[in-house]
Write an enzyme that holds these catalytic residues in place. Structure first.
Site, PDB file in Angstrom:
ATOM      1  N   GLN A 177       0.832  -1.225   0.000  1.00 25.79           N
ATOM      2  CA  GLN A 177       0.000   0.000   0.000  1.00 25.79           C
ATOM      3  C   GLN A 177       0.858   1.264   0.000  1.00 25.79           C
ATOM      4  OE1 GLN A 177      -2.610  -1.242  -0.735  1.00 25.79           O
ATOM      5  NE2 GLN A 177      -2.881  -3.109   0.420  1.00 25.79           N
ATOM      6  N   HIS A 178       1.986   1.210  -0.709  1.00 24.31           N
ATOM      7  CA  HIS A 178       2.842   2.380  -0.849  1.00 24.31           C
ATOM      8  C   HIS A 178       3.030   2.741  -2.325  1.00 24.31           C
ATOM      9  CE1 HIS A 178       4.918   1.493   3.300  1.00 24.31           C
ATOM     10  NE2 HIS A 178       3.693   1.990   3.434  1.00 24.31           N
TER      11      HIS A 178
END
Ligand SMILES: Cc1cc2nc3c(=O)[nH]c(=O)nc-3n(C[C@H](O)[C@H](O)[C@H](O)COP(=O)(O)OP(=O)(O)OC[C@H]3O[C@@H](n4cnc5c(N)ncnc54)[C@H](O)[C@@H]3O)c2cc1C
Length: 536
Positions: free
Chosen positions: A472-473
């Site tokens: 989730q980056h």
């Protein structure tokens, strides 16, 4: 259709967008409009540190995207939570405060991003920060973003950190100080044991400003461009379509998925793709939505011999009630922390100059972690999550359809190279070495996943392909720099279009080697400062 006019319009009230809108409106000189597709941040789980397991799946404040089938991952479609509320993903993230490695920013500079080397970005990290430990060479105080230590020491984290030291990993008291490498407790973006999103940090103090207007439920559908200049924004609301005009500039801050999507909907992107979608091409910018980076992770979980994990909390109503009362009355207990108290940065190969692995130590283990629920094992457990920080794979964000309200088509290229898999294999071995140390002897029981029978490289790679997920980056889908592989220049102005900037995680030329919230807030701070300079 109604119209109104502002000096600046910012689309997206996330980690960067909130900082930009607040700074632009600070002097009282300019009228600023902040458009956010999601609602206000009133959901109580947003503000409770442990609540992020709830916001992770909540459709009212989360876009809940998913990827296209990923060829290297058995054609699985991965879940992509993203904040859809004031604060954006800073309202639903894990709150870990990490800036990355100093050399990451020097690399940005070497790639042509003048003004973004470590010495140039450090003042913006410090300006944003209110560091609970006080001011020093690396940290600031008095800024809007509270950065706090964990509320207490934790028995399992202490044992895991001692095990790391026994495995030869030195203790690091500050991952954001002189050195990134080593093991230690994480600091978090919290204040008095409440989440400190960018909505809290930047918007709340700015609420009374007559020159800042915040519109929620306002989904930007198009940047209006005339004669190669952005003149306004069209957006969708529950009441219908609206148009607003910008006297000076429009800033797109929709995040690494939302920003390239909005640019493409506005006719800025790869010409062939726009034509396929039936969107008139305003400018052919092939790099819009290309170059998508992300961190990629896998997990190893163990049964824990002591009932001290968050599984034990989740699986017991009396414990949950007691935790809720403790938090409500005293802001203490398990709900007061984010559940990922500690971790480490290391190199998958000693010849590397910078850490390329982060290992998060979670005080829970999950039977299921999907778009609909996060379910712990019915027994005590903990997890080590190795994250590959410098993957070679690059992905794309494209339109699925010309409908501006449809989710974008996100395709990653995880595990593209031999290095991508080797790095994770080395991390898995390191996790097992750590857990085998004497300090964890009284805690670690059976390895639940992948399980001790998963021993050979081939079996471990198979496990990673079956279970690995996005960390989730996402970044870099509107990369900064010069030349055909970039979208914005180092002042974050879209190439060839006047009055239009992009400022959020999407502009990173390369993903930093660490969590991405603090770097994105720095980007917001620096963007606002450059805009005010240019306006003067
Ligand atoms: C579950 C999860 C855990 C994470 N954990 C951590 C962590 O512990 N530490 C860390 O440093 N980082 C973490 N991250 C990553 C970090 O939060 C993000 O990198 C960062 O918030 C990105 O900021 P941004 O401004 O680019 O985008 P966002 O913060 O996502 O903001 C984009 C905003 O724009 C809005 N928007 C999008 N499109 C439109 C449109 N068309 N019109 C209007 N509004 C629009 C969105 O609703 C959103 O509010 C995590 C992320 C997630 C999802």
């Amino acid at each position: 259709m109604t119209q109104d006019t502002f000096d600046y319009i910012v689309t997206g009230a996330g980690s960067a967008g909130c900082a930009i809108a607040a700074r632009l409106s600070e002097q009282g000189k300019y009228r600023v409009l902040l458009l956010e597709a999601g609602p206000r941040d009133t959901n109580p789980w947003i503000h409770i540190p442990l609540g992020f397991a709830r916001t992770y799946v909540n459709p009212t404040i989360n876009w809940k995207f998913e990827t296209q089938p990923q060829p290297q991952l058995k054609n699985r479609q991965l879940y992509l939570p993203r904040g859809k509320t004031l604060g954006g993903s800073s309202s639903i993230n894990g709150m870990v405060y990490i800036r990355g490695n100093h050399a990451d920013y020097d690399e940005w500079r070497q790639r042509g991003c003048e003004g973004w080397d470590w010495d140039s970005v450090l003042p913006y990290f410090r300006k944003a920060e209110n560091q609970a430990r006080g001011e020093d060479e690396f940290h600031g105080v008095g800024g809007p973003l509270h950065v706090s230590d964990q509320p207490s020491k934790f028995e399992l984290a202490e044992a895991a950190l001692a095990a790391c030291e026994q495995a030869g990993i030195p203790r690091n008291p500050d991952f954001n100080g002189a050195q990134q490498e080593g093991c230690g407790y994480y600091q978090t973006t919290t204040n008095r044991r409440r989440r400190w999103s960018t909505a809290k940090a930047y918007l709340e103090p700015a609420r009374g400003r007559a020159n800042l207007e915040i519109r929620t439920g306002a989904h930007a559908t198009k940047v209006l461009i005339e004669n190669e200049r952005a003149i306004g924004v069209e957006y969708h609301t529950a009441q219908g379509r609206r148009t607003v005009l910008a006297r000076r500039e429009v800033v797109v801050s929709g995040g690494a998925y939302g920003s390239p999507q909005l640019l493409q909907l506005s006719g800025l992107g790869p010409a062939g793709h726009l034509q396929d979608m039936g969107i008139p091409v305003v400018k052919d910018i092939p790099a819009v939505g290309s170059n998508l980076h992300d961190h990629f992770n896998t997990t190893l979980s163990w049964r824990c011999a002591k009932a001290i994990t968050l599984n034990d909390l989740e699986n017991s109503w009396p414990k949950k009630i007691s935790a809720a009362i403790r938090y409500a009355l005293f802001r203490t207990g398990p709900m007061a922390s984010n559940g990922v108290h500690a971790g480490l940065f290391t190199r998958s190969d000693p010849r590397l100059e910078r850490p390329d692995l982060q290992i998060n130590i979670f005080e829970w283990s999950t039977l299921e972690r999907s778009s609909t629920r996060v379910k712990p094992h019915p027994f005590s457990g903990f997890t080590l999550m190795p994250v590959h920080l410098r993957p070679d794979g690059r992905g794309t964000v494209r339109l699925n359809s010309p409908d501006p309200l449809a989710p974008p088509a996100v395709l990653f290229d995880y595990l593209r190279t031999d290095y991508d898999t080797r790095a994770l294999l080395s991390a898995i071995r390191l996790c097992r070495t750590i857990v085998a140390q004497p300090a964890l002897r009284d805690y670690a029981m059976d390895e639940i996943s992948p399980g001790v029978t998963t021993e050979s490289d081939d079996a471990m790679v198979e496990y990673i392909r079956q279970t690995g997920v996005s960390n989730q980056h996402p970044t870099s889908s509107c990369a900064m720099g010069h030349g055909p592989n970039t979208v914005v220049d180092p002042r974050l102005r879209v190439h060839g279009i006047g009055g239009l900037r992009v400022a959020d995680a999407s502009i990173m030329p390369v993903v930093v080697g660490g969590n991405t919230n603090a770097p994105t807030i720095m980007i917001g701070e620096k963007c606002a400062s450059m805009m005010l300079e240019d306006a003067a």
